[in-house]
Scaffold this motif. Structure first.
Motif, PDB file in Angstrom:
ATOM      1  N   TRP A 215      -6.248   2.910 -11.508  1.00 59.03           N
ATOM      2  CA  TRP A 215      -6.454   1.508 -11.844  1.00 59.03           C
ATOM      3  C   TRP A 215      -5.535   0.591 -11.062  1.00 59.03           C
ATOM      4  CZ3 TRP A 215     -10.444  -0.604 -14.025  1.00 59.03           C
ATOM      5  CH2 TRP A 215     -10.374  -1.951 -14.405  1.00 59.03           C
ATOM      6  N   GLY A 216      -4.292   1.006 -10.875  1.00 60.13           N
ATOM      7  CA  GLY A 216      -3.331   0.142 -10.208  1.00 60.13           C
ATOM      8  C   GLY A 216      -3.538   0.093  -8.701  1.00 60.13           C
ATOM      9  N   TYR A 217      -3.409   1.224  -8.040  1.00 59.42           N
ATOM     10  CA  TYR A 217      -3.450   1.258  -6.574  1.00 59.42           C
ATOM     11  C   TYR A 217      -4.874   1.290  -6.019  1.00 59.42           C
ATOM     12  CZ  TYR A 217       1.557   2.149  -6.451  1.00 59.42           C
ATOM     13  OH  TYR A 217       2.922   2.041  -6.575  1.00 59.42           O
ATOM     14  N   GLY A 218      -5.817   1.726  -6.831  1.00 57.44           N
ATOM     15  CA  GLY A 218      -7.189   1.783  -6.348  1.00 57.44           C
ATOM     16  C   GLY A 218      -7.506   3.022  -5.534  1.00 57.44           C
ATOM     17  N   THR A 219      -6.614   4.002  -5.516  1.00 61.50           N
ATOM     18  CA  THR A 219      -6.876   5.244  -4.800  1.00 61.50           C
ATOM     19  C   THR A 219      -8.085   5.938  -5.422  1.00 61.50           C
ATOM     20  OG1 THR A 219      -4.473   5.447  -4.533  1.00 61.50           O
ATOM     21  CG2 THR A 219      -5.828   7.364  -3.960  1.00 61.50           C
ATOM     22  N   THR A 220      -8.967   6.419  -4.558  1.00 57.19           N
ATOM     23  CA  THR A 220     -10.211   7.014  -5.048  1.00 57.19           C
ATOM     24  C   THR A 220     -10.270   8.514  -4.779  1.00 57.19           C
ATOM     25  OG1 THR A 220     -11.341   6.448  -2.992  1.00 57.19           O
ATOM     26  CG2 THR A 220     -11.484   4.858  -4.793  1.00 57.19           C
ATOM     27  N   TYR A 221     -11.037   9.188  -5.603  1.00 58.85           N
ATOM     28  CA  TYR A 221     -11.219  10.631  -5.516  1.00 58.85           C
ATOM     29  C   TYR A 221     -12.685  10.938  -5.787  1.00 58.85           C
ATOM     30  CZ  TYR A 221      -6.181  10.363  -6.312  1.00 58.85           C
ATOM     31  OH  TYR A 221      -4.853  10.042  -6.226  1.00 58.85           O
ATOM     32  N   TYR A 222     -13.193  11.957  -5.099  1.00 58.21           N
ATOM     33  CA  TYR A 222     -14.601  12.302  -5.235  1.00 58.21           C
ATOM     34  C   TYR A 222     -14.799  13.808  -5.297  1.00 58.21           C
ATOM     35  CZ  TYR A 222     -15.395   7.487  -3.776  1.00 58.21           C
ATOM     36  OH  TYR A 222     -15.383   6.120  -3.694  1.00 58.21           O
TER      37      TYR A 222
END
Length: 122
Positions: A53-60
């Motif tokens: 939520w904070g940094y916006g780092t994404t994972y898939y």
């Protein structure tokens, strides 16, 4: 107690697109992690994508990389899952979950929405 409400599911032909939305009542903390999972009858809930939520780092999940995109709108407390190039195997009940850290296991998420159904016709 935060609540999550998913929307945007539906019936789409293979190769088509859908955009799922998840409204979080009460702004998540920057340390929170939001995940999208899907579940089909008789199977465990499967991690699809997640975002810090904070940094916006994404994972898939490997199965959706390059086709799905997760994003969040912090001002609106919304999480989105843009799904392109849908395949029949992408079908299922899609859930939005709130957790404290990145984890592909659904047991790490404390709050869930009611789910939104995605059906992909071949």
């Amino acid at each position: 107690q935060r609540q999550l409400v998913e929307s945007g599911g539906g019936l789409v032909q293979a190769g088509g697109s859908l955009r799922l939305s998840c409204k979080v009542s009460g702004r998540p903390f920057s340390s929170h992690f939001m995940g999208w999972f899907r579940q089909t009858p008789g199977k465990e809930r499967e991690f699809v994508a997640g975002i810090r939520w904070g940094y916006g780092t994404t994972y898939y999940a490997d199965s959706v990389k390059g086709r799905f995109t997760i994003s969040r709108d912090r001002s609106e407390s919304m999480v989105y899952l843009e799904m392109n190039g849908l395949k029949p195997e992408d079908a299922g009940l899609y859930y939005c979950g709130l957790g404290n850290s990145y984890d592909t296991s659904p047991t790490s998420y404390s709050t869930w929405g009611q789910g939104t159904q995605v059906t992909v016709s071949s």
